[in-house]
Design a protein around this motif. Sequence first.
Motif, PDB file in Angstrom:
ATOM      1  N   ILE A 169      12.642 -27.847  19.124  1.00 44.02           N
ATOM      2  CA  ILE A 169      13.912 -27.522  20.684  1.00 44.02           C
ATOM      3  C   ILE A 169      13.816 -29.220  20.167  1.00 44.02           C
ATOM      4  N   ASP A 170      13.228 -30.164  19.898  1.00 43.32           N
ATOM      5  CA  ASP A 170      13.882 -31.285  20.567  1.00 43.32           C
ATOM      6  C   ASP A 170      14.274 -31.792  18.977  1.00 43.32           C
ATOM      7  N   ARG A 172      15.793 -30.532  17.466  1.00 40.84           N
ATOM      8  CA  ARG A 172      17.141 -29.959  16.714  1.00 40.84           C
ATOM      9  C   ARG A 172      18.413 -30.172  17.861  1.00 40.84           C
ATOM     10  N   THR A 173      17.618 -30.465  19.036  1.00 40.09           N
ATOM     11  CA  THR A 173      18.446 -30.810  20.204  1.00 40.09           C
ATOM     12  C   THR A 173      17.995 -32.589  20.570  1.00 40.09           C
ATOM     13  N   TRP A 176      13.790 -32.700  25.163  1.00 41.44           N
ATOM     14  CA  TRP A 176      12.618 -32.185  25.162  1.00 41.44           C
ATOM     15  C   TRP A 176      12.373 -31.280  26.489  1.00 41.44           C
ATOM     16  N   PRO A 177      12.619 -30.191  26.222  1.00 43.15           N
ATOM     17  CA  PRO A 177      12.649 -29.175  28.029  1.00 43.15           C
ATOM     18  C   PRO A 177      11.829 -29.549  28.820  1.00 43.15           C
ATOM     19  N   SER A 180       8.413 -27.716  30.544  1.00 43.22           N
ATOM     20  CA  SER A 180       8.137 -27.334  28.834  1.00 43.22           C
ATOM     21  C   SER A 180       6.183 -26.515  28.891  1.00 43.22           C
ATOM     22  N   LEU A 197      14.181 -17.845  17.985  1.00 44.75           N
ATOM     23  CA  LEU A 197      14.758 -19.350  18.214  1.00 44.75           C
ATOM     24  C   LEU A 197      16.423 -19.431  17.879  1.00 44.75           C
ATOM     25  N   TRP A 201      20.183 -19.871  19.988  1.00 49.04           N
ATOM     26  CA  TRP A 201      21.452 -21.213  19.921  1.00 49.04           C
ATOM     27  C   TRP A 201      22.677 -20.797  18.868  1.00 49.04           C
ATOM     28  N   ALA A 207      18.505 -27.925  25.693  1.00 50.61           N
ATOM     29  CA  ALA A 207      16.713 -28.008  25.133  1.00 50.61           C
ATOM     30  C   ALA A 207      16.581 -27.195  26.217  1.00 50.61           C
ATOM     31  N   TRP A 210      17.975 -23.727  25.741  1.00 51.63           N
ATOM     32  CA  TRP A 210      17.379 -22.881  24.324  1.00 51.63           C
ATOM     33  C   TRP A 210      16.344 -22.776  25.089  1.00 51.63           C
ATOM     34  N   LEU A 211      15.230 -22.891  25.843  1.00 53.22           N
ATOM     35  CA  LEU A 211      13.891 -22.863  26.040  1.00 53.22           C
ATOM     36  C   LEU A 211      14.156 -20.873  26.882  1.00 53.22           C
TER      37      LEU A 211
END
Length: 509
Positions: A169-170, A172-173, A176-177, A180, A197, A201, A207, A210-211
């Motif tokens: 995720i980190d 691509r975005t 960091w969520p 997490s 995933l 998207w 992030a 997305w999570l």
Amino acid sequence: MDNLDCLTIADVERLLDTAPAHPVLPIDVEFARRMILDTIEGTDMDLQLGGTQSSDHQVIPDAQTAALLLVPGVGWLRPVRAALRHLLNNRTADDTVDNVDDPWMVPESPGPLSWDTAGAAVTDAWHRGRSVVGVAFSADDLPLEFWCLPRRGQARLPGPTNLQIMQFIDDRTGQWPSFSWELLPDSFAGQVVPGDLAVGWYDGITADDWLAAVRKSLATRASFQRGMQAATEAPPAPEVQGPPAGPTLDQLAGMDEAVAWGRQLAEDLADYRAGRIGWDAVEHGVVLAGPPGTGKTTFAAALARSCGVPLILGSHASWQAAGHQGEMLKSMNATFAEAAEAGPCILFIDEIDGFTSRAANSHGYNSTYQRQIVNALLEHLDGVAGRPGVVVVGATNMPEVVDPALLRPGRLERVITIPVPDTAALIGIFRHHLGTDLPGSDLFQVAAIAAAAGATGAQVTQWVRGARRVARKARRSMRLGDLMQQLASLDPAADGNALAVLVPIGGMQ
């Protein structure tokens, strides 16, 4: 453009803007590709596949080979096969047609009417000198002809970890969520499939969003699976226990304040059931606070036994395991409804520190999630006041992080600390767990040694069990030396403190 000397700045910029020969991989295939590389990098399987670190050319194996990659579930089959075609044959993710000129064949799952065709394709590829790598979750995922090949390598793709998902995720975005680990611990992360995933998207997604989408997809799938299972199986028996086997309040040591409160509750419940007092006269909420292993769960069981009422179990983790937020709230509702039906009873909520302060987490998606969960618990606790017969006992290792609203009068209004037991308390704990073993033995020394190490009741249980095992193997009754031996085997590195155990010669027989 025959002469490179004629290139203008505009030509160079146009060339730089030209799309690559192969488009960016879809999210699910890219995640599967990374999982494959993480799993086999540097292993014999990687060497057998000829090295898979480059995806800009075909991988030509040194010798014809057959390999098998096992996946965690059927949801991994398609993206893993696409990722392997990309890694080994330099094919695009949407190119599922086998090309006889490719060095590698990645067989598809046979359809219900295509077993012969799928098997013949594998045999033909092998006879042409091509290497074959199969992807399977079960034996039905590959034709029989593949299983007859002389396989030289096999690897198992594990379920993803929290760290692998968050790093993806980190990447691509660029973010960091938040929270997490709390929102997707490894026990949940291992159930994520590449499609989870891909579903959430879109370009520009944050992030955290997305999570949240991954959690929703995971929970939806889990809910569907539970529904299918419920349609074919009898519902599980409710988690209601009668007065549990084990000690009563009078047999607990080192919990003076908690035991005194419990005895008063037992008297109040007896008076309530006899009609001598109303429910408003019963203190029906408490939080037990103390380090792990000090006996908070043991106390709840002893309380139910002493009061002669059922014990109903719940926890933040067990409710959250039901799935997404809606499923978690349903699970919590079911537990409180079960308690109301079984009352009078003790409802024990472990890990109540999972309901953290809403003020401390006041921003973003996670704050909304946490606020709604805490509000739901508050509604249930307020309902207990008007729903006679349910005594709520919470347990926590960290009372300071519990939302303060839970601890207000009328809810869980009292916090009782259960400390690490001292020497006197440990003598009582040892004596209880020893039962009929070592009758009349002086347990002061063993208790003093345990107290110096900061031992808890849980450790005493472990030591007594170990001493019984030693005596059982020796075909004799337990000796005090057997018990002392368990303490002598304490690992000094466990808490950074060395512990010297003095055993008098001849005194432990």
